[in-house]
Write a protein that holds these residues in place. Structure first.
Motif, mmCIF file in Angstrom:
data_model
loop_
_atom_site.group_PDB
_atom_site.id
_atom_site.type_symbol
_atom_site.label_atom_id
_atom_site.label_comp_id
_atom_site.label_asym_id
_atom_site.label_seq_id
_atom_site.Cartn_x
_atom_site.Cartn_y
_atom_site.Cartn_z
ATOM 1 N N CYS A 191 -3.062 9.340 -8.801
ATOM 2 C CA CYS A 191 -2.069 8.506 -9.495
ATOM 3 C C CYS A 191 -1.196 7.697 -8.543
ATOM 4 C CB CYS A 191 -1.193 9.381 -10.380
ATOM 5 S SG CYS A 191 -2.116 10.135 -11.719
ATOM 6 N N ARG A 192 -1.517 7.739 -7.262
ATOM 7 C CA ARG A 192 -0.706 6.966 -6.313
ATOM 8 C C ARG A 192 -0.863 5.470 -6.583
ATOM 9 N NH1 ARG A 192 -2.967 8.651 -0.676
ATOM 10 N NH2 ARG A 192 -4.868 8.374 -1.893
ATOM 11 N N PRO A 193 0.207 4.686 -6.318
ATOM 12 C CA PRO A 193 0.089 3.232 -6.492
ATOM 13 C C PRO A 193 -1.035 2.674 -5.622
ATOM 14 C CG PRO A 193 2.369 3.860 -6.170
ATOM 15 C CD PRO A 193 1.541 5.086 -5.895
ATOM 16 N N ARG A 194 -1.654 1.603 -6.123
ATOM 17 C CA ARG A 194 -2.780 0.972 -5.431
ATOM 18 C C ARG A 194 -2.290 -0.298 -4.751
ATOM 19 N NH1 ARG A 194 -6.316 1.559 -9.361
ATOM 20 N NH2 ARG A 194 -5.577 -0.280 -10.434
ATOM 21 N N LEU A 195 -2.542 -0.411 -3.444
ATOM 22 C CA LEU A 195 -2.158 -1.581 -2.666
ATOM 23 C C LEU A 195 -3.401 -2.321 -2.188
ATOM 24 C CD1 LEU A 195 0.571 -0.080 -0.275
ATOM 25 C CD2 LEU A 195 0.835 -0.850 -2.642
ATOM 26 N N LEU A 196 -3.324 -3.647 -2.216
ATOM 27 C CA LEU A 196 -4.388 -4.483 -1.652
ATOM 28 C C LEU A 196 -3.884 -5.043 -0.334
ATOM 29 C CD1 LEU A 196 -7.017 -6.104 -1.617
ATOM 30 C CD2 LEU A 196 -5.953 -7.735 -3.200
ATOM 31 N N LEU A 197 -4.594 -4.739 0.755
ATOM 32 C CA LEU A 197 -4.244 -5.227 2.090
ATOM 33 C C LEU A 197 -5.220 -6.330 2.466
ATOM 34 C CD1 LEU A 197 -3.788 -1.752 3.852
ATOM 35 C CD2 LEU A 197 -2.162 -3.001 2.412
ATOM 36 N N VAL A 198 -4.675 -7.494 2.833
ATOM 37 C CA VAL A 198 -5.521 -8.660 3.101
ATOM 38 C C VAL A 198 -5.198 -9.218 4.478
ATOM 39 C CG1 VAL A 198 -6.300 -10.893 2.242
ATOM 40 C CG2 VAL A 198 -5.384 -9.200 0.628
ATOM 41 N N ASP A 199 -6.202 -9.229 5.363
ATOM 42 C CA ASP A 199 -6.047 -9.800 6.702
ATOM 43 C C ASP A 199 -7.440 -10.039 7.259
ATOM 44 O OD1 ASP A 199 -5.417 -10.200 9.581
ATOM 45 O OD2 ASP A 199 -3.443 -9.425 9.015
ATOM 46 N N ASP A 200 -7.624 -11.159 7.965
ATOM 47 C CA ASP A 200 -8.945 -11.444 8.522
ATOM 48 C C ASP A 200 -9.213 -10.671 9.810
ATOM 49 O OD1 ASP A 200 -8.505 -14.292 10.605
ATOM 50 O OD2 ASP A 200 -6.908 -13.215 9.564
ATOM 51 N N GLU A 201 -8.167 -10.051 10.373
ATOM 52 C CA GLU A 201 -8.322 -9.262 11.603
ATOM 53 C C GLU A 201 -8.426 -7.778 11.264
ATOM 54 O OE1 GLU A 201 -8.682 -10.179 14.736
ATOM 55 O OE2 GLU A 201 -8.601 -12.306 14.209
ATOM 56 N N PRO A 202 -9.569 -7.132 11.540
ATOM 57 C CA PRO A 202 -9.726 -5.705 11.237
ATOM 58 C C PRO A 202 -8.658 -4.822 11.887
ATOM 59 C CG PRO A 202 -11.840 -6.666 11.826
ATOM 60 C CD PRO A 202 -10.802 -7.724 12.098
ATOM 61 N N ALA A 203 -8.203 -5.192 13.085
ATOM 62 C CA ALA A 203 -7.190 -4.378 13.772
ATOM 63 C C ALA A 203 -5.890 -4.339 12.965
ATOM 64 C CB ALA A 203 -6.932 -4.932 15.171
ATOM 65 N N ASN A 204 -5.525 -5.478 12.361
ATOM 66 C CA ASN A 204 -4.302 -5.510 11.553
ATOM 67 C C ASN A 204 -4.443 -4.652 10.295
ATOM 68 O OD1 ASN A 204 -3.046 -7.247 13.365
ATOM 69 N ND2 ASN A 204 -3.793 -9.069 12.315
ATOM 70 N N LEU A 205 -5.628 -4.684 9.694
ATOM 71 C CA LEU A 205 -5.867 -3.834 8.526
ATOM 72 C C LEU A 205 -5.798 -2.358 8.908
ATOM 73 C CD1 LEU A 205 -8.794 -5.724 6.742
ATOM 74 C CD2 LEU A 205 -6.404 -5.601 6.024
ATOM 75 N N GLN A 206 -6.288 -2.023 10.085
ATOM 76 C CA GLN A 206 -6.246 -0.632 10.548
ATOM 77 C C GLN A 206 -4.804 -0.164 10.743
ATOM 78 O OE1 GLN A 206 -9.016 0.846 9.700
ATOM 79 N NE2 GLN A 206 -9.142 1.944 11.649
ATOM 80 N N ILE A 207 -3.957 -1.031 11.294
ATOM 81 C CA ILE A 207 -2.549 -0.679 11.497
ATOM 82 C C ILE A 207 -1.888 -0.397 10.145
ATOM 83 C CG2 ILE A 207 -0.293 -1.601 12.206
ATOM 84 C CD1 ILE A 207 -1.865 -3.122 14.458
ATOM 85 N N LEU A 208 -2.104 -1.289 9.187
ATOM 86 C CA LEU A 208 -1.508 -1.088 7.862
ATOM 87 C C LEU A 208 -2.092 0.149 7.176
ATOM 88 C CD1 LEU A 208 -1.324 -4.778 6.572
ATOM 89 C CD2 LEU A 208 0.598 -3.306 7.239
ATOM 90 N N ARG A 209 -3.397 0.367 7.343
ATOM 91 C CA ARG A 209 -4.031 1.562 6.769
ATOM 92 C C ARG A 209 -3.366 2.820 7.315
ATOM 93 N NH1 ARG A 209 -7.309 5.422 8.135
ATOM 94 N NH2 ARG A 209 -7.788 4.549 10.162
ATOM 95 N N HIS A 210 -3.158 2.849 8.614
ATOM 96 C CA HIS A 210 -2.542 4.009 9.265
ATOM 97 C C HIS A 210 -1.126 4.257 8.716
ATOM 98 C CE1 HIS A 210 -1.756 6.957 12.361
ATOM 99 N NE2 HIS A 210 -0.639 6.318 12.668
ATOM 100 N N ILE A 211 -0.373 3.191 8.464
ATOM 101 C CA ILE A 211 1.013 3.307 7.985
ATOM 102 C C ILE A 211 1.063 3.763 6.527
ATOM 103 C CG2 ILE A 211 3.098 1.966 7.436
ATOM 104 C CD1 ILE A 211 2.384 0.162 9.858
ATOM 105 N N LEU A 212 0.126 3.300 5.702
ATOM 106 C CA LEU A 212 0.262 3.440 4.252
ATOM 107 C C LEU A 212 -0.687 4.434 3.579
ATOM 108 C CD1 LEU A 212 0.630 -0.385 3.598
ATOM 109 C CD2 LEU A 212 2.469 1.319 3.426
#
Length: 198
Positions: A5-26
Motif C-alpha cells: 500500500c505504499r505510495p507509488r512514485l515515477l522516477l524519470v531521468d535519462d541517466e541511470p546513475a541518477n535513477l540509482q541515487i533516487l532509488r537508493h533514497i526512496l
C-alpha cells in the motif's frame, strides 16, 4: 500475501546513475517506477497513475518541461504532482519549471533528507486534496438525495448554491469563501429527507 500500500512514485531521468541515487533514497518508503525518457514517462503515468513524479528537465527528444506540460494537459494525469530534479539551478529555469506545472524543484546533486522531505510534503498535500474532494462528493450526494424527495428541490438546490456564491462575492467575502458557500449551500434542504411524505 499482503498488498503493498505504499505510495507509488515515477522516477524519470535519462541517466541511470541518477535513477540509482533516487532509488537508493526512496526505495524503503515507496514503490518505484522508472523511465529513462519522456515518452516512457508519459506512458507509465497514464498506465500506472503514480502518486507523484520526480522528473529530470534535460532529456533528449522530449524534455522534462514538455513531459510536464503534456501531463498537465491530459485529464487522467493532470492531478499527479511533478517535482523537477535537475542540474539547472538558475532562477529562470526554476520559474520555467513552475510555469510548466511542477509543484517543486530540487537541484542536483540531491540531498537525501531534502528529497525525502519534499516527497513526503507533496504526498500529504495530495491526501488533503483527496479528502476535500471526497467530502465535497458527500455533500453533493446529500444534495442530490433531497432531489428525490421533491423534484422542485433539486433545481432549487442548484439555484440557491449559485445565488449564495454570487451574494458572498458581492458581500466581499472573496472567491475561496464564496466557493465554500457554493458547495455547502445544497445542505440547506437535506433535512427534508427526514420529513414523512404524509
Amino acid at each position: 500475501m499482503t498488498e503493498d500500500c505504499r505510495p507509488r512514485l515515477l522516477l524519470v531521468d535519462d541517466e541511470p546513475a541518477n535513477l540509482q541515487i533516487l532509488r537508493h533514497i526512496l526505495q524503503e518508503d515507496y514503490r518505484l517506477l522508472f523511465a529513462r525518457n519522456g515518452e516512457k514517462a508519459l506512458q507509465l503515468a497514464a498506465d500506472e497513475s503514480p502518486n507523484l513524479i520526480l522528473l529530470d528537465v534535460m532529456m533528449p527528444d522530449v524534455t522534462g518541461l514538455e513531459v510536464c506540460r503534456r501531463l498537465k494537459a491530459t485529464p487522467a494525469t493532470a492531478r499527479i504532482p511533478v517535482i523537477f530534479v535537475t542540474a539547472l539551478s538558475d532562477p529562470q529555469d526554476e520559474s520555467g519549471g513552475f510555469e510548466a506545472g511542477a509543484v517543486d524543484y530540487i537541484a542536483k546533486p540531491v540531498s537525501a533528507p531534502i528529497v525525502k522531505a519534499r516527497v513526503r510534503t507533496h504526498l500529504s498535500l495530495v491526501r488533503v486534496d483527496e479528502l476535500y474532494a471526497s467530502r465535497l462528493q458527500i455533500i453533493q450526494r446529500l444534495g442530490r438525495a433531497a432531489e428525490y424527495k421533491d423534484n422542485e428541490t433539486g433545481l432549487h438546490v442548484v439555484r440557491m448554491s449559485h445565488y449564495s456564491a454570487i451574494l458572498a462575492r458581492a458581500a466581499g467575502l472573496g472567491d475561496r469563501l464564496a466557493d465554500d458557500i457554493l458547495h455547502a449551500a445544497p445542505m440547506h434542504d437535506v433535512g427534508k429527507l427526514g420529513i414523512p411524505d404524509a
